[in-house]
Structures are given as structure tokens and as C-alpha cells.
Write an enzyme that holds these catalytic residues in place. Structure first.
Site, mmCIF file in Angstrom:
data_model
loop_
_atom_site.group_PDB
_atom_site.id
_atom_site.type_symbol
_atom_site.label_atom_id
_atom_site.label_comp_id
_atom_site.label_asym_id
_atom_site.label_seq_id
_atom_site.Cartn_x
_atom_site.Cartn_y
_atom_site.Cartn_z
ATOM 1 N N ILE A 113 -8.159 -2.229 2.669
ATOM 2 C CA ILE A 113 -9.347 -1.393 2.826
ATOM 3 C C ILE A 113 -9.888 -1.106 1.430
ATOM 4 O O ILE A 113 -9.129 -0.780 0.513
ATOM 5 C CB ILE A 113 -8.988 -0.068 3.542
ATOM 6 C CG1 ILE A 113 -8.512 -0.357 4.970
ATOM 7 C CG2 ILE A 113 -10.166 0.891 3.537
ATOM 8 C CD1 ILE A 113 -7.981 0.864 5.693
ATOM 9 N N HIS B 287 -3.570 -1.713 -1.353
ATOM 10 C CA HIS B 287 -4.386 -0.682 -0.671
ATOM 11 C C HIS B 287 -4.955 -1.258 0.612
ATOM 12 O O HIS B 287 -6.135 -1.569 0.659
ATOM 13 C CB HIS B 287 -5.512 -0.230 -1.592
ATOM 14 C CG HIS B 287 -6.196 1.024 -1.160
ATOM 15 N ND1 HIS B 287 -7.311 1.044 -0.344
ATOM 16 C CD2 HIS B 287 -5.931 2.317 -1.439
ATOM 17 C CE1 HIS B 287 -7.709 2.295 -0.159
ATOM 18 N NE2 HIS B 287 -6.893 3.079 -0.825
#
Length: 139
Positions: free
Chosen positions: A52, A46
Site C-alpha cells: 500500500i 509496507h
């Protein structure tokens, strides 16, 4: 409270204990701090090459930071989500960021607690939410 003291109030443990410190302030609000690890499990994939912190993790950090507001009522109980409202993500949070979370109790009826929380990084608001929890008997 440091992390060991926090553990005496909430059941979360690593890797889902997402607070380094927390305190109840004199104005009946709470303030907490959490530094996102450099390689957190929740950023794997991610996003590759641009990690993030997922919004759901930011919500969990904010929810955990609310516990000082009702910790007197917590012994023998578990705080479970009942709602997330007015959730806004204003900027990204990355591994290594130090998050400061402030929360305020907005309403309390019976075993239901409604809190407003804000998460900031370097003084810039990154997320906010109205969080509703119910305190239920711990089995």
C-alpha cells in the site's frame, strides 16, 4: 508538461519525482498524473504481501502537483513544506494505480502559498489535503 519539462521547474529527481505529467488549467487550477510503479521503493515492507502506498507519499504527490499554481514565482527558489492540514485518506492506493491530482491555490501572501489538493484513482477520491509551502531562495 511531461516529466522532462517538470524537471525544469522543480528539483525533484527519480525516485522522488512523483509526477508523470502536470498542467495549469484555464480556471487557474492544476491537474497532474502519476502512475505508481509496480514495485516502488516506498512500498518495500509496507506491507509484505499487501503493498500500500504510504500516506506520506500521497501527500508528497499532492504537494508536487501544486507547483504549476506558482511556477511563475519558482525560478531561483525552492518550495518547502510549511504545513499540511485537513489531510484525509479515503481509500488505499496500490502499485500500478494511476493517480489523478487536482489542486487549487487558496491563498498567497508574500512567499507563502496555500493549496487544496485531491488525489483520485479511477475517479474515486483517495486522499486530500490543504498544503502550505514557502518559496525560499535556492542555495
Amino acid at each position: 508538461m511531461n516529466q522532462e519539462e517538470i524537471k525544469s521547474h522543480i528539483p525533484h529527481r527519480e525516485p522522488m519525482l512523483l509526477l508523470d505529467e502536470a498542467e495549469l488549467l484555464e480556471d487557474s487550477s492544476s491537474r497532474a498524473r502519476f502512475t505508481i510503479p509496480e514495485k516502488p521503493f516506498f512500498c518495500e515492507g509496507h506491507f509484505p504481501g499487501n503493498p500500500i502506498v504510504p500516506g506520506v507519499i500521497l501527500c508528497e504527490i499532492m504537494a508536487q502537483s501544486c507547483f504549476p499554481l506558482f511556477m511563475e514565482d519558482l525560478p531561483g527558489k525552492l518550495a518547502l513544506y510549511r504545513g499540511l492540514d485537513a489531510v484525509k485518506f479515503r481509500s488505499t492506493v496500490k502499485p500500478g494505480d494511476e493517480c489523478t491530482i487536482t489542486a487549487r491555490l487558496i491563498d498567497h501572501k508574500g512567499n507563502i502559498y496555500v493549496c487544496d489538493a485531491q488525489l483520485s484513482v479511477a475517479g474515486k477520491r483517495a486522499a486530500q489535503a490543504r498544503i502550505t509551502v514557502a518559496l525560499v531562495p535556492q542555495e
